[in-house]
Scaffold this motif. Structure first.
Motif, short mmCIF file in Angstrom:
data_model
loop_
_atom_site.label_atom_id
_atom_site.label_comp_id
_atom_site.label_asym_id
_atom_site.label_seq_id
_atom_site.Cartn_x
_atom_site.Cartn_y
_atom_site.Cartn_z
N LEU A 84 -57.37 -43.17 -37.77
CA LEU A 84 -56.68 -41.95 -37.35
C LEU A 84 -57.47 -40.72 -37.77
CD1 LEU A 84 -54.22 -40.58 -36.08
CD2 LEU A 84 -53.06 -40.77 -38.29
N ASP A 85 -58.06 -40.76 -38.94
CA ASP A 85 -58.85 -39.62 -39.41
C ASP A 85 -60.03 -39.36 -38.47
OD1 ASP A 85 -58.74 -37.79 -41.81
OD2 ASP A 85 -60.85 -38.36 -41.89
N ASP A 86 -60.70 -40.43 -38.07
CA ASP A 86 -61.82 -40.28 -37.13
C ASP A 86 -61.33 -39.71 -35.80
OD1 ASP A 86 -63.63 -41.29 -38.95
OD2 ASP A 86 -63.56 -43.33 -38.17
N PHE A 87 -60.19 -40.20 -35.34
CA PHE A 87 -59.62 -39.73 -34.08
C PHE A 87 -59.27 -38.24 -34.16
CE2 PHE A 87 -55.65 -38.80 -31.75
CZ PHE A 87 -56.10 -38.97 -30.44
N ILE A 88 -58.65 -37.85 -35.25
CA ILE A 88 -58.27 -36.44 -35.42
C ILE A 88 -59.50 -35.54 -35.40
CG2 ILE A 88 -57.34 -34.75 -37.06
CD1 ILE A 88 -55.38 -36.97 -37.98
N ARG A 89 -60.52 -35.93 -36.14
CA ARG A 89 -61.71 -35.08 -36.24
C ARG A 89 -62.51 -35.06 -34.93
NH1 ARG A 89 -62.25 -33.39 -41.36
NH2 ARG A 89 -61.16 -34.55 -42.99
N ARG A 90 -62.46 -36.14 -34.19
CA ARG A 90 -63.22 -36.21 -32.94
C ARG A 90 -62.46 -35.62 -31.75
NH1 ARG A 90 -63.69 -41.16 -32.93
NH2 ARG A 90 -62.16 -41.73 -31.34
N GLU A 91 -61.15 -35.91 -31.67
CA GLU A 91 -60.38 -35.55 -30.47
C GLU A 91 -59.45 -34.35 -30.67
OE1 GLU A 91 -60.89 -36.90 -27.63
OE2 GLU A 91 -62.00 -38.72 -28.11
N LEU A 92 -58.83 -34.25 -31.83
CA LEU A 92 -57.82 -33.21 -32.01
C LEU A 92 -58.40 -31.92 -32.59
CD1 LEU A 92 -54.78 -35.25 -33.40
CD2 LEU A 92 -55.52 -34.91 -31.03
N MET A 93 -59.24 -32.05 -33.58
CA MET A 93 -59.77 -30.87 -34.26
C MET A 93 -60.44 -29.88 -33.29
SD MET A 93 -62.35 -30.72 -37.55
CE MET A 93 -63.82 -31.07 -36.58
N PRO A 94 -61.33 -30.33 -32.39
CA PRO A 94 -61.99 -29.36 -31.50
C PRO A 94 -61.03 -28.70 -30.51
CG PRO A 94 -63.18 -31.46 -31.57
CD PRO A 94 -61.84 -31.70 -32.18
N ARG A 95 -59.86 -29.34 -30.28
CA ARG A 95 -58.93 -28.83 -29.26
C ARG A 95 -57.60 -28.42 -29.86
NH1 ARG A 95 -59.48 -33.51 -24.68
NH2 ARG A 95 -59.37 -34.87 -26.48
N TRP A 96 -57.58 -28.17 -31.15
CA TRP A 96 -56.30 -27.94 -31.83
C TRP A 96 -55.52 -26.78 -31.23
CZ3 TRP A 96 -52.86 -30.49 -34.13
CH2 TRP A 96 -51.90 -29.90 -34.97
N GLN A 97 -56.18 -25.67 -30.97
CA GLN A 97 -55.47 -24.51 -30.40
C GLN A 97 -54.98 -24.80 -28.99
OE1 GLN A 97 -54.47 -21.99 -32.17
NE2 GLN A 97 -55.53 -22.89 -33.92
N ILE A 98 -55.76 -25.55 -28.22
CA ILE A 98 -55.33 -25.93 -26.87
C ILE A 98 -54.12 -26.85 -26.96
CG2 ILE A 98 -56.00 -27.18 -24.77
CD1 ILE A 98 -58.88 -26.29 -25.31
N ILE A 99 -54.17 -27.81 -27.87
CA ILE A 99 -53.07 -28.76 -28.03
C ILE A 99 -51.78 -28.03 -28.39
CG2 ILE A 99 -52.18 -30.59 -29.55
CD1 ILE A 99 -55.09 -31.66 -29.66
N ARG A 100 -51.87 -27.05 -29.26
CA ARG A 100 -50.67 -26.32 -29.70
C ARG A 100 -50.04 -25.53 -28.56
NH1 ARG A 100 -51.06 -23.07 -35.07
NH2 ARG A 100 -48.81 -23.20 -34.75
N GLN A 101 -50.80 -25.30 -27.50
CA GLN A 101 -50.26 -24.56 -26.35
C GLN A 101 -50.01 -25.46 -25.15
OE1 GLN A 101 -53.05 -21.37 -25.60
NE2 GLN A 101 -53.15 -20.81 -27.75
N SER A 102 -50.21 -26.77 -25.33
CA SER A 102 -50.11 -27.71 -24.20
C SER A 102 -48.71 -28.32 -24.15
CB SER A 102 -51.17 -28.81 -24.34
OG SER A 102 -52.46 -28.27 -24.24
N HIS A 103 -47.80 -27.57 -23.58
CA HIS A 103 -46.42 -28.04 -23.49
C HIS A 103 -45.98 -28.06 -22.03
CE1 HIS A 103 -45.48 -23.79 -22.93
NE2 HIS A 103 -46.24 -23.55 -23.99
N GLY A 104 -44.86 -28.70 -21.78
CA GLY A 104 -44.34 -28.76 -20.42
C GLY A 104 -45.27 -29.51 -19.48
N SER A 105 -45.08 -29.29 -18.20
CA SER A 105 -45.85 -30.00 -17.18
C SER A 105 -47.35 -29.74 -17.31
CB SER A 105 -45.38 -29.60 -15.78
OG SER A 105 -44.01 -29.93 -15.61
N GLU A 106 -47.71 -28.55 -17.78
CA GLU A 106 -49.12 -28.20 -17.89
C GLU A 106 -49.84 -29.04 -18.94
OE1 GLU A 106 -49.30 -24.05 -18.66
OE2 GLU A 106 -48.59 -23.47 -16.66
N GLY A 107 -49.09 -29.63 -19.86
CA GLY A 107 -49.71 -30.42 -20.91
C GLY A 107 -49.76 -31.91 -20.63
#
Length: 216
Positions: free
Chosen positions: A91-114
């Motif tokens: 999970l740590d590898d996944f977070i650093r590879r997939e979530l960390m670079p897109r964290w701000q995008i993820i936090r705004q990815s709600h509803g149908s757009e996400g």
């Protein structure tokens, strides 16, 4: 499945009332970290804090193995034979590879757009954590608490339908929040400013309905 508004309100009221109660599936219901409120703090709260410190965590995994053990027991998650040590490392590898670079995008990815990003992360988490193409039952449980803005449900069908969410009645929701002032503010903002709680209730209703129609 035809939704029953009274049942949805009943489920929401129950979940809201028990929001800060320890889960009896972990430590006999005697560990406050197993409450729904605390699960959000352990997962989403940990990433929010890590992001504020440039994702540094003194050499430790961003999500502690104990947190995964708590979540696994509380949600009856099938860890596919993995130890919590191994799952935490993956999970740590996944977070650093997939979530960390897109964290701000993820936090705004709600509803149908996400939805597109949510599907992408479900798939990539399945490969990264369980080395399988479609382990969405497991990865949705983790991502639901890790990235609560994503339009996910804890359900056999984890992608949330915005049209269905829009038809839900006004639901009782938590009014008190655990932790220090910053932690309380973080989770209050999530509950009051997003559809996470509505998705939590809808997922619980779906799971209940699916169990009711499953063959004995």
């Amino acid at each position: 499945m035809l939704m029953d508004n009274r049942e949805l309100i009943h489920i929401s009221d129950y979940l809201s009332t028990h929001w800060q109660h320890p889960n009896p599936l972990f430590a006999g219901g005697n560990d406050q970290r197993s409450s729904e409120n605390s699960l959000l703090l352990l997962f989403y709260g940990s990433l929010h804090k890590a992001a504020g410190y440039n994702w540094q965590n003194a050499g430790r995994t961003l999500i502690d193995k104990t947190y995964l053990r708590i979540l696994g027991l509380c949600t009856r998650m099938d860890m596919q034979g993995l130890s919590t040590d191994e799952l935490a490392a993956r999970l740590d590898d996944f977070i650093r590879r997939e979530l960390m670079p897109r964290w701000q995008i993820i936090r705004q990815s709600h509803g149908s757009e996400g939805l597109e990003l949510a599907q992408e992360l479900l798939d990539s988490a399945s490969h990264a954590l369980f080395e399988a193409p479609s382990m969405h039952a497991q990865t949705s449980q983790i991502l639901f608490y890790l990235c609560p803005q994503l339009p996910l449900l804890v359900s056999e069908q984890p992608l949330a339908c915005q049209e269905q969410l829009n038809t839900l009645p006004v639901l009782p929701r938590p009014q008190t929040f655990a932790g220090d002032a910053q932690q309380q503010a973080l989770i209050r903002q999530l509950i009051e400013g997003s559809d996470w709680w509505r998705r939590r209730v809808l997922g619980a209703w779906r799971s209940q309905a699916e169990r009711a129609v499953s063959p004995a």
